[in-house]
Design a protein around this motif. Structure first.
Motif, short mmCIF file in Angstrom:
data_model
loop_
_atom_site.label_atom_id
_atom_site.label_comp_id
_atom_site.label_asym_id
_atom_site.label_seq_id
_atom_site.Cartn_x
_atom_site.Cartn_y
_atom_site.Cartn_z
N MET A 1 0.86 -1.07 -0.12
CA MET A 1 0.39 -0.26 0.17
C MET A 1 0.80 1.50 0.05
O MET A 1 2.10 1.46 1.06
CB MET A 1 -0.68 -0.05 1.26
CG MET A 1 -1.47 0.85 1.31
SD MET A 1 -2.67 1.19 2.53
CE MET A 1 -1.30 1.63 4.42
N THR A 2 0.07 2.41 -0.72
CA THR A 2 1.00 3.36 -1.01
C THR A 2 0.13 4.66 -0.46
O THR A 2 -0.69 4.57 0.13
CB THR A 2 1.69 3.70 -2.47
OG1 THR A 2 0.28 3.88 -3.49
CG2 THR A 2 2.83 2.58 -2.58
N ASP A 3 0.96 5.63 -0.30
CA ASP A 3 -0.13 7.16 0.23
C ASP A 3 -0.11 7.88 -0.88
O ASP A 3 -0.40 8.68 -0.70
CB ASP A 3 0.59 7.92 1.00
CG ASP A 3 1.31 7.08 2.72
OD1 ASP A 3 0.76 6.43 2.92
OD2 ASP A 3 2.92 7.09 3.11
N ASN A 4 0.33 7.46 -1.80
CA ASN A 4 -0.23 8.04 -3.39
C ASN A 4 -1.53 8.34 -4.26
O ASN A 4 -1.49 8.44 -5.57
CB ASN A 4 0.83 8.05 -4.21
CG ASN A 4 1.37 6.71 -4.41
OD1 ASN A 4 0.85 6.52 -4.22
ND2 ASN A 4 2.76 6.98 -5.28
N GLY B 1 -8.78 12.59 -8.11
CA GLY B 1 -7.63 13.62 -7.95
C GLY B 1 -7.34 14.29 -6.60
O GLY B 1 -6.64 15.11 -6.57
N ILE B 2 -7.65 13.54 -5.97
CA ILE B 2 -7.15 13.86 -4.37
C ILE B 2 -6.98 12.36 -3.83
O ILE B 2 -7.05 11.78 -3.58
CB ILE B 2 -8.16 13.92 -3.75
CG1 ILE B 2 -9.19 15.51 -3.88
CG2 ILE B 2 -7.55 14.92 -2.27
CD1 ILE B 2 -10.62 15.99 -2.87
N THR B 3 -5.41 12.72 -3.55
CA THR B 3 -4.64 11.52 -2.24
C THR B 3 -5.63 11.32 -1.61
O THR B 3 -6.00 11.48 -0.66
CB THR B 3 -3.14 12.02 -1.90
OG1 THR B 3 -3.60 13.09 -1.16
CG2 THR B 3 -2.23 12.67 -3.14
N HIS B 4 -4.91 9.91 -1.35
CA HIS B 4 -5.76 8.83 0.13
C HIS B 4 -6.27 10.63 1.20
O HIS B 4 -6.80 10.40 2.32
CB HIS B 4 -5.63 7.95 0.44
CG HIS B 4 -4.35 6.92 0.82
ND1 HIS B 4 -3.18 7.81 0.41
CD2 HIS B 4 -4.70 7.04 2.66
CE1 HIS B 4 -2.68 7.28 1.87
NE2 HIS B 4 -3.16 7.25 2.92
N ARG B 5 -4.51 10.77 1.68
CA ARG B 5 -4.31 11.20 2.83
C ARG B 5 -4.77 12.99 2.76
O ARG B 5 -6.15 12.49 3.75
CB ARG B 5 -3.12 11.67 2.58
CG ARG B 5 -1.67 10.80 3.40
CD ARG B 5 -0.71 11.17 3.61
NE ARG B 5 0.16 10.18 4.28
CZ ARG B 5 0.27 9.65 5.51
NH1 ARG B 5 0.01 10.43 6.51
NH2 ARG B 5 1.30 8.85 5.56
N GLY B 6 -5.20 13.32 1.85
CA GLY B 6 -6.09 14.42 1.05
C GLY B 6 -7.67 14.56 1.39
O GLY B 6 -7.85 14.86 2.44
N LEU B 7 -7.69 13.61 0.98
CA LEU B 7 -9.22 13.08 1.76
C LEU B 7 -9.40 12.68 2.49
O LEU B 7 -10.59 12.95 3.16
CB LEU B 7 -9.20 11.64 0.10
CG LEU B 7 -11.21 11.42 0.33
CD1 LEU B 7 -12.40 12.38 -0.33
CD2 LEU B 7 -11.34 10.37 -0.75
N LEU B 8 -9.18 12.15 3.63
CA LEU B 8 -9.19 11.38 4.78
C LEU B 8 -9.32 12.53 5.71
O LEU B 8 -9.87 13.05 6.56
CB LEU B 8 -8.45 10.18 5.23
CG LEU B 8 -8.64 9.05 4.54
CD1 LEU B 8 -7.61 8.16 5.15
CD2 LEU B 8 -10.09 8.72 4.73
N ARG B 9 -8.44 13.29 5.41
CA ARG B 9 -7.56 14.70 6.34
C ARG B 9 -9.23 15.77 6.05
O ARG B 9 -9.17 16.13 7.35
CB ARG B 9 -6.09 15.64 5.93
CG ARG B 9 -6.72 17.10 6.23
CD ARG B 9 -5.02 17.26 6.38
NE ARG B 9 -4.16 16.39 7.55
CZ ARG B 9 -3.24 16.66 8.13
NH1 ARG B 9 -2.54 17.76 7.11
NH2 ARG B 9 -2.21 16.34 8.22
#
Length: 440
Positions: A1-4, A9-17
């Motif tokens: 699994m990666t963070d990108n 168009g939104i990274t998973h980190r950005g979406l979850l935040r």
């Protein structure tokens, strides 16, 4: 699994935040348990980071997180024997398939900035609950042990609970007052990120960017509020100078020596438009004026083209509506640029009786600089004495170690410089408000 991996168009980190405060708000609204709901949301986010990359993002990611968080909360309630009856009733609830699309971020911000909390606790709780930062990340940002920050956040939650706060927007009178607290907390977060108050780094971009993100969220919900718009503009115009603010070695570069080609024109253009919008309202507040000063600096192609009379006029308004010795200090710099160092020194003399400024390194530094500019033997001698006082001061603007002239110039580029591109229209507005323009 990666963070990108990305979703729309939104990274998973950005979406979850982005979704975390909305989900937390939904759970607190439903169950009324701030601390328990926060733990449940964090578990739901953890589950998403494991499942979504492998299984794909669900059609309704917010609803998925609410459902998972609700189940986690119900499990927590089941483990508490004292709440057996309440757990039994809640466990039988059928989760709605269509979760109402209500963004409770602003309500959550109001709750985190409860007046029962200290400013430090409000800031920490906001970063934790709304910003989505971990306790360890917040502790690192403010250079305190993680256990200390965890205790601070825990006490903040307990005080909110003891105050009997309900999850909802306060009435009109209290709402206006609480909104000012929210803006102040975001302002403190930005300042901590843009100009670190401690540590070896001059700025922490992650905190500054988080403050901008949260300010954008508030502005999206209150686009007509001039102070909200002004604060966002101030942050953008100030952050636009980040790349030019330090040398490769990490030394601070004064505003008048910065390479303005390195300034972020996209942020400046956006900030300029926001300043214009904020000044269109019926009233002026401190953040609008600070943004107007920042825009005046940003509008100057070179330092020599800075419209200092306008900067001085804006500081004059600010001094009237929000009196503060630091505002007067900055006005003295602008006045010296328009009427000469003697005029600036005369204004500085009015601060000598202010106990808050007694021996303050900034006052000494500015006075030394203006005395030197006065170009008199007595002035130069006095300036030299003040320079030595400033250089041994343990805190403040003498972080770069390059002497008082560099320290003084940095006073012209704090996070509360303000201004605007459409200078003609702004000057008309100033005259309409009865503010005399400083003499050139």
């Amino acid at each position: 699994m990666t963070d990108n991996w990305r979703h729309d168009g939104i990274t998973h980190r950005g979406l979850l935040r982005e979704l975390t405060p909305q989900v937390l708000g939904a759970l607190v609204r439903r169950y009324g348990q701030f601390e328990g709901c926060e733990d449940a949301v964090q578990e739901a986010v953890l589950a998403a980071t494991v499942q979504w990359p492998a299984e794909g993002v669900p059609d309704n990611p917010r609803g998925w997180l609410v459902a998972v968080g609700s189940r986690r909360l119900i499990d927590q309630m089941r483990s508490d024997h004292a709440r057996r009856e309440r757990e039994s009733a809640t466990a039988t609830e059928v989760m709605p398939e269509d979760v109402p699309d209500t963004d409770d971020t602003l309500v959550l911000l109001f709750l985190c900035c409860h007046p029962a909390l200290t400013a430090a606790s409000q800031t920490a709780l906001t970063l934790r609950a709304v910003g989505g930062l971990t306790t360890a990340e917040i502790a690192r940002a403010f250079l305190v042990p993680e256990a200390t920050m965890a205790a601070r956040i825990s006490r903040a939650k307990q005080r909110i609970k003891a105050a009997g706060s309900s999850f909802g927007l306060p009435d009109d009178a209290e709402r206006e007052e609480r909104l000012r607290v929210v803006l102040h907390v975001l302002y403190l977060i930005f300042n901590q990120g843009y100009t670190a108050s401690s540590g070896s780094e001059l700025h922490r971009a992650d905190l500054a960017h988080e403050a901008i993100r949260l300010a954008r969220m508030v502005h999206a919900q209150l686009p007509e509020d001039g102070e909200v718009t002004g604060l966002l503009a101030l942050m953008l115009l100030t952050d636009a100078r980040r790349a030019a603010r330090t040398t490769a070695a990490g030394d601070l570069v004064p505003l008048d020596e910065q390479d303005r080609k390195k300034w972020d024109r996209g942020l400046i253009d956006e900030g300029m438009e926001l300043v214009k919008a904020s000044l269109a309202g019926p009233a002026l507040g401190p953040y609008q004026l600070q943004a107007a000063i920042a825009a005046t600096h940003a509008d100057a192609v070179t330092a020599e083209e800075t419209d200092w009379p306008q900067v001085h006029a804006l500081y004059l308004i600010l001094e009237r509506i929000a009196p503060n010795p630091m505002v007067t200090l900055n006005r003295a710099i602008a006045l010296a640029e328009t009427e000469g160092p003697q005029a600036g020194l005369a204004l500085l003399a009015t601060l000598d009786s202010d106990g808050r400024m007694a021996g303050h390194h900034r006052l000494l530094s500015v006075r030394a600089h203006l005395l030197e500019n006065a170009a008199t033997p007595r002035g130069l001698a006095a300036g030299g004495r003040n320079v030595r006082l400033v250089q041994v001061h343990p805190a403040g603007l003498d972080v770069d170690g390059h002497g008082h002239r560099r320290q003084v110039r940095t006073l012209q580029e704090p996070s509360h410089d303000w201004s605007r591109r459409d200078t003609t229209a702004l000057k008309v507005r100033l005259r309409q408000r009865g503010v005399p323009r400083a003499r050139a």
